[in-house]
Design a protein around this motif. Structure first.
Motif, PDB file in Angstrom:
ATOM      1  N   CYS A 266      45.365  39.817  32.142  1.00  0.00           N
ATOM      2  CA  CYS A 266      44.308  40.954  32.234  1.00  0.00           C
ATOM      3  C   CYS A 266      45.064  42.494  31.590  1.00  0.00           C
ATOM      4  O   CYS A 266      45.972  42.218  31.356  1.00  0.00           O
ATOM      5  CB  CYS A 266      43.930  41.288  33.811  1.00  0.00           C
TER       6      CYS A 266
ATOM      7  N   CYS B 172      46.457  44.946  32.638  1.00  0.00           N
ATOM      8  CA  CYS B 172      47.442  45.390  33.377  1.00  0.00           C
ATOM      9  C   CYS B 172      48.666  44.489  33.394  1.00  0.00           C
ATOM     10  O   CYS B 172      49.950  44.639  33.690  1.00  0.00           O
ATOM     11  CB  CYS B 172      47.169  45.944  35.157  1.00  0.00           C
TER      12      CYS B 172
ATOM     13  N   CYS C  99      47.106  43.054  40.803  1.00  0.00           N
ATOM     14  CA  CYS C  99      46.356  43.706  39.621  1.00  0.00           C
ATOM     15  C   CYS C  99      45.472  44.800  40.064  1.00  0.00           C
ATOM     16  O   CYS C  99      44.998  44.909  41.345  1.00  0.00           O
ATOM     17  CB  CYS C  99      45.457  42.399  39.362  1.00  0.00           C
TER      18      CYS C  99
ATOM     19  N   CYS D 280      43.451  46.088  37.837  1.00  0.00           N
ATOM     20  CA  CYS D 280      42.390  46.270  37.120  1.00  0.00           C
ATOM     21  C   CYS D 280      41.117  45.932  37.527  1.00  0.00           C
ATOM     22  O   CYS D 280      40.792  45.562  38.526  1.00  0.00           O
ATOM     23  CB  CYS D 280      42.135  45.280  35.876  1.00  0.00           C
TER      24      CYS D 280
HETATM   25 ZN   LIG Z   1      45.021  43.604  36.060  1.00  0.00          ZN
END
Ligand SMILES: [Zn+2]
Length: 492
Positions: free
Chosen positions: A349, A351, A360, A362
């Motif tokens: 993803c 990040c 995460c 995101c």
């Molecule tokens: Zn992420």
């Protein structure tokens, strides 16, 4: 006052014979080249004139017309310089015409009269058979690979004039081909990799079963380090593969190894900002092979795969399917080999922390946008979509070397032998529990019909690596875990 000299030009990875006709006539001094020359050939005029003069050879103060035949074939590059210069010398009587009978000439001229490297010498040497071939001394070993004793190397135009005037013998072959040689790169070994049990296993499965591999992990999880070590697990090239790879590398003007023949599986890692032409091949006239062809019988590694333009990734689909790439331009259509093992690496993803649940940061939207970069058909090319995590500090600080490349390569070789020894109708049987596990996953929608096929293939490779005659439930669950990262990168 007419001379016809044999030469060749390169289209893609194929050489085409060219006849260089030089006519010297009275009239206003001038120098014209006709017959579909490209810009580099048109500049031959200046190089040839300067090279002759700096070699102490006369330039005719008359009208010089050069025709490159057949006129329908476009001529690219500077490799026709040498034939044009020889043609001028024969047409003006500086060199006796019988001296060039049975010879072809390929080489670029420097303004100082040096005879310089031209790319694609193997293809050019093929195209000029059965004539003897005069090439730059630095390209002589490349030409000798296909033409043996019929190839002669010269370092300068004056050396060549001396040989053709019967004043000197052909220069001896150089011991080393030239300074384009790359020093043998130290083989990267898996012993340098700390931890990474999953990654190492995925590499062996990829190498044993020729499965395309996508590694999904955060920065620092060793994706590049692992990918660079995959060629060491592959068996050495067969003689036929070696010649194919060497021809393509020759046509691209790549430095060839000391022994001329490329014998190790290539590893190519184009940057995500590389142009599509650099990636798949092409160009306006000369139609150069791209990275996918240079990676033939080896590895094409696309790091940060999500950063490649969508058009570039989509251009990979046809060659992945067919093992060749066809490029059509006004200059003609050429086919290059493009039979490579694709290894991709990407963050899960934006990040990068998406492999760790809870870490995460995101948004759902950002993750979905990121995932869409790989189209479903392209993602489907990967049998292995492996999640990688950063090695933990204990593993990183462990001074003990990991298992070596040699150990893995031996397992891969045995697995490939097992697979090759099987006839197509005689695939390893799946134990009932193994079939049941696949059927269960299909029923709950965790596997598509295509997924079943892929998991079965990978499970069979795992069984081959473990020396098992049957595919067991463990092999299937291993195969399922080797595609676990799909859920991280599939657009929801
Ligand atoms: Zn992420």
């Amino acid at each position: 006052m007419l001379a016809a000299i044999s030469a060749a030009t390169l289209t893609g990875a194929v050489g085409r014979p060219v006849s260089v006709e030089v006519h010297v006539s009275s009239g206003l001094p001038g120098f014209t080249i006709v017959g579909l020359p490209d810009a580099a050939v048109r500049e031959s005029r200046d190089r040839v004139r300067a090279a002759l003069l700096s070699s102490g050879l006369p330039w005719p103060l008359r009208r010089v017309t050069v025709n490159l035949a057949p006129s329908g074939v476009r001529k690219g590059g500077a490799g026709l310089d040498l034939a044009i210069a020889v043609g001028v010398l024969v047409a003006t009587g500086e060199i006796p015409a019988p001296a060039v009978n049975g010879l072809a000439f390929c080489g670029e001229l420097g303004l100082n009269g040096s005879v310089r490297h031209v790319p694609g010498m193997i293809a050019l040497a093929d195209a000029t058979a059965p004539l003897g071939l005069v090439v730059p001394l630095c390209d002589m070993r490349e030409a000798s690979l296909v033409r043996g004793d019929e190839a002669h190397g010269v370092a300068t135009l004056s050396d060549l004039a001396a040989v053709l005037r019967a004043q000197a013998p052909w220069p001896a072959a150089p011991l080393r081909s030239d300074d384009r040689e790359t020093p043998a790169s130290p083989r990267l070994d898996l012993a340098d990799v700390r931890g990474q049990t999953v990654g190492r296993h995925a590499l062996e499965v990829a190498a044993a079963g020729r499965h395309h591999l996508l590694m999904v992990g955060p920065p620092g999880s060793g994706k590049t380090m692992l990918a660079e070590r995959l060629p060491g697990l592959l068996p050495p090239l067969t003689p036929a593969e070696s010649l194919t790879v060497t021809r393509v590398h020759s046509a691209a003007g790549c430095a060839l190894p000391e022994g001329v023949l490329v014998t190790d599986p290539p590893f190519r890692a184009p940057h995500h900002r590389a142009s599509i032409v650099a990636l798949v091949g092409g160009g306006s006239w000369s139609l150069r092979p791209g990275e996918i062809s240079l990676a033939s019988h080896g590895i094409l590694f696309l790091d940060e795969m999500g950063e490649f333009p969508v058009a570039a990734l989509e251009a990979l689909r046809q060659p992945l399917e067919e093992g060749v790439i066809r490029i059509s331009r006004a200059g003609g259509t050429v086919t290059f080999p493009a039979c490579f093992l694709l290894v991709g690496a990407m963050n899960p993803c934006p990040c990068g922390e998406g492999v760790y649940p809870g870490l995460c940061q995101c948004s759902v939207v950002a993750r979905a946008r990121y995932a869409r970069r790989l189209s479903a058909p392209l993602l489907d090319r990967f049998d292995l979509v492996v999640p990688l995590a950063r090695p933990d500090p204990d593993e990183l600080l462990n001074p003990e070397p990991g298992p070596s490349t040699a150990e893995g390569a031996a397992r891969v070789a045995v697995a490939r032998e097992r697979a090759a020894a099987r006839s197509p109708g005689d695939a390893a049987p799946f134990r009932p529990a193994a079939s049941r596990l696949i059927a269960d996953r299909l029923r709950v929608g965790q596997l598509s019909a295509r997924g079943v096929h892929k998991v079965s293939r990978v499970a069979r490779t795992v069984a081959d690596l473990l020396g098992s005659d049957a595919v067991t439930e463990e092999h299937v669950s291993d195969a399922l875990s080797l595609r676990k990262a799909r859920e991280l990168v599939v657009a929801q």
